[in-house]
Design an enzyme around this catalytic site. Structure first.
Site, mmCIF file in Angstrom:
data_model
loop_
_atom_site.group_PDB
_atom_site.id
_atom_site.type_symbol
_atom_site.label_atom_id
_atom_site.label_comp_id
_atom_site.label_asym_id
_atom_site.label_seq_id
_atom_site.Cartn_x
_atom_site.Cartn_y
_atom_site.Cartn_z
ATOM 1 N N HIS A 1 -44.362 2.004 11.453
ATOM 2 C CA HIS A 1 -43.471 2.351 12.571
ATOM 3 C C HIS A 1 -42.142 1.656 12.265
ATOM 4 C CE1 HIS A 1 -47.478 2.072 14.544
ATOM 5 N NE2 HIS A 1 -47.062 3.015 15.354
ATOM 6 N N ASP B 1 -42.061 -1.975 13.052
ATOM 7 C CA ASP B 1 -42.959 -2.879 12.296
ATOM 8 C C ASP B 1 -42.200 -3.566 11.179
ATOM 9 O OD1 ASP B 1 -45.052 -1.607 13.621
ATOM 10 O OD2 ASP B 1 -45.562 -0.330 11.910
ATOM 11 N N GLU C 1 -57.813 10.246 14.383
ATOM 12 C CA GLU C 1 -58.274 8.853 14.277
ATOM 13 C C GLU C 1 -59.696 8.748 14.825
ATOM 14 O OE1 GLU C 1 -55.547 5.702 15.066
ATOM 15 O OE2 GLU C 1 -57.082 4.471 16.036
ATOM 16 N N ASP D 1 -56.576 8.815 10.437
ATOM 17 C CA ASP D 1 -56.427 7.379 10.663
ATOM 18 C C ASP D 1 -57.832 6.804 10.614
ATOM 19 O OD1 ASP D 1 -53.747 7.045 10.658
ATOM 20 O OD2 ASP D 1 -53.581 6.344 12.726
ATOM 21 N N ASP E 1 -60.243 -0.527 16.832
ATOM 22 C CA ASP E 1 -59.611 -0.404 15.498
ATOM 23 C C ASP E 1 -60.318 -1.231 14.424
ATOM 24 O OD1 ASP E 1 -57.646 1.440 16.147
ATOM 25 O OD2 ASP E 1 -56.146 -0.079 16.614
ATOM 26 N N ASP F 1 -55.892 2.555 9.785
ATOM 27 C CA ASP F 1 -55.352 2.084 11.058
ATOM 28 C C ASP F 1 -56.419 1.171 11.671
ATOM 29 O OD1 ASP F 1 -53.994 1.668 13.341
ATOM 30 O OD2 ASP F 1 -53.864 3.757 13.979
HETATM 31 C C1 XUL Z 1 -52.682 3.585 18.372
HETATM 32 C C2 XUL Z 1 -52.508 4.204 17.058
HETATM 33 C C3 XUL Z 1 -51.146 4.127 16.469
HETATM 34 C C4 XUL Z 1 -50.753 5.327 15.690
HETATM 35 C C5 XUL Z 1 -49.324 5.302 15.180
HETATM 36 O O1 XUL Z 1 -53.941 3.720 18.912
HETATM 37 O O2 XUL Z 1 -53.440 4.719 16.494
HETATM 38 O O3 XUL Z 1 -51.105 2.986 15.693
HETATM 39 O O4 XUL Z 1 -51.573 5.490 14.580
HETATM 40 O O5 XUL Z 1 -48.404 5.160 16.193
HETATM 41 CO CO CO Z 2 -53.678 5.608 14.657
#
Ligand code: XUL
Ligand code: CO
Length: 442
Positions: free
Chosen positions: A104, A107, A271, A299, A312, A342
């Site tokens: 990002h 970051d 994700e 992700d 995560d 991620d």
């Molecule tokens: C949050 C998430 C973020 C996105 C990118 O849950 O997954 O980190 O991957 O903004």
């Molecule tokens: Co993510």
């Protein structure tokens, strides 16, 4: 470029030692140089490191501050620290054999007192990243903008009730697109963390969704204007931090994109943990995206079935990943996407070595899953079972149904005069689960 000092001292490039290896800091299944169908495993798997977790994560949680202390974080000048941190990051990407990274905007460079200052800070770190990418060969899988941390975005960015905030977010994404292009980013991700609502008492849902779509159209237009060719990706998540997020899951994302004429410009970044939070399996989300021709990227992480939030974690559940891989390979792979970790270290995992161990496990699990999925598909037993299950639609009146040549009237006639009562056939779920177990543990 001046050579920077080694940050992860005592840890070299992670070697591949094979499944029987007893070395913790070695790959057991991910041999980056292994050639399969003319491509190396590194090229097939397109792993990526998430900058925000690996290099900005501190182990903090709502009950306490960070536990993870990295030596390069100690300097006084935030810009100098950001540069050294980035040096450490690229050392890590290289040692862990990751071909890609993701970030990002906020970051990698500190936010300034104004948008102009934030942009200047970002430019300095982008110049640095460009040099590091060139020196190491590590590439950018995707860029994105952080539209959720700063208090100005507390009620959303593109869905904020205040047009001023919308404008600010637009300016921020404009810049993020420029820098993603500058670094050769292959995709650009929108995760709408605060694009949703807490209560309908203060929310105009229709207007917010219209605004979100306008924002996406502006992004598409601007990408065209600057010649950014990367793939746009939406990353669905049902909740957290917002109670209800508009991009709840892949299915609602598809409906949103089609409603607003955006479907040609977007695919999905799926994700694992977000699928869990939406009450779906990882494989379900992949199949829904693939069915719409919109499978983009992954992700790679895991949630916890017992917790209702985004933990995560690194995913070592080979069964789950093998099933996901079967669906990904059947869909023809991820194209410009990849597997982005991620995922974050647990709060007590404070050693620099833990960062390596976590990614080694994640990469090994995916590499193993990839090989198992290829075997499953090569033998074709599961696919054949499914094909047989639907084979009555391959000919005769079944094919007419699929081709749109049958009607209620024609089918009624058929049942009354010829077919009669259908013969039930077993779904054989237990047989298929046993078969899968043989592949996993045989
Ligand atoms: C949050 C998430 C973020 C996105 C990118 O849950 O997954 O980190 O991957 O903004
Ligand atoms: Co993510």
């Amino acid at each position: 470029m001046k050579k920077s000092p080694e940050h992860f001292r005592g840890i070299g490039r992670i070697p591949y030692e094979g499944p029987r290896s007893g070395t913790a800091l070695a790959f057991k299944h991910y041999d980056p140089t292994e050639r399969i169908d003319g491509k190396t495993l590194k090229e097939h798997l397109r792993f990526s490191i998430a900058y925000w977790h690996a290099f900005r994560g501190t182990g903090s949680d709502p009950f306490g501050p960070g536990t993870i202390v990295r030596p390069w974080e100690s300097g006084k000048d935030p810009l100098s620290v950001a540069k050294v941190r980035m040096d450490a990051a690229f050392e890590f990407f290289t040692k862990i054999e990751s071909p890609y990274w993701c970030f990002h905007d906020r970051d990698i460079a500190p936010e300034g007192r104004s948008l102009a200052e934030s942009n200047r800070n970002l430019d300095k770190l982008i110049a640095h990243a460009k040099q590091l990418q060139k020196a190491t060969g590590v590439k950018l899988l995707w860029g994105t903008a952080n539209l959720f941390s700063n208090p100005r975005y507390m009620c959303g960015a593109a869905t904020n009730p205040d047009a001023h905030v919308f404008a600010y977010a637009a300016a921020q994404v404009k810049k993020a697109l420029e820098v993603t292009k500058e670094l050769g980013g292959e995709n650009y991700v929108f995760w709408g963390g605060r694009e949703g609502y807490e209560t309908l008492l203060n929310t105009n849902l229709k207007r917010e969704q219209d605004h979100l779509a306008r924002f996406m159209h502006m992004a598409v237009d601007y990408a065209k204007a600057i010649g950014f060719k990367g793939q746009f990706l939406i990353e669905p998540k049902p909740k957290e931090p917002t109670k209800h997020q508009y991009d709840f899951d892949v299915a609602s994302g598809i409906a949103f994109l089609r409603t607003y004429g955006l479907e040609k410009h977007f695919k999905f970044n799926i994700e694992t943990n977000h699928a869990t939070l939406a009450g779906h399996s990882f494989q379900h989300e992949i199949e829904v995206a693939a069915a719409a021709g919109m499978l983009g990227s992954i992700d790679a992480n895991a949630g916890d079935q017992l917790l209702g939030w985004d933990t995560d974690q690194f995913n070592t559940d080979v069964r789950e990943l093998t099933l996901a891989m079967v669906s990904i390979l059947k869909a023809g792979g991820l194209g410009t996407g990849g597997f982005n970790f991620d995922a974050k270290l647990r709060r007590p995992s404070i050693d620099p070595e833990d960062l390596f161990l976590a990614h080694i496990g994640g990469m090994d699990a995916y590499a193993l899953a990839f090989k198992l999925a290829r075997r499953i598909l090569a033998e074709g037993k599961l696919e054949q079972f499914v094909a047989d299950r639907y084979s009555s639609f391959d000919s005769d009146y079944g094919r007419d149904i699929e081709k749109g040549k049958a009607t209620f009237q024609s089918l009624e006639k058929l049942v009354l005069t010829k077919l009669g009562e259908p013969t039930p056939r077993s779904g054989k779920q237990e047989y298929l689960e046993n078969l899968l177990m043989q592949y996993l543990h045989g």
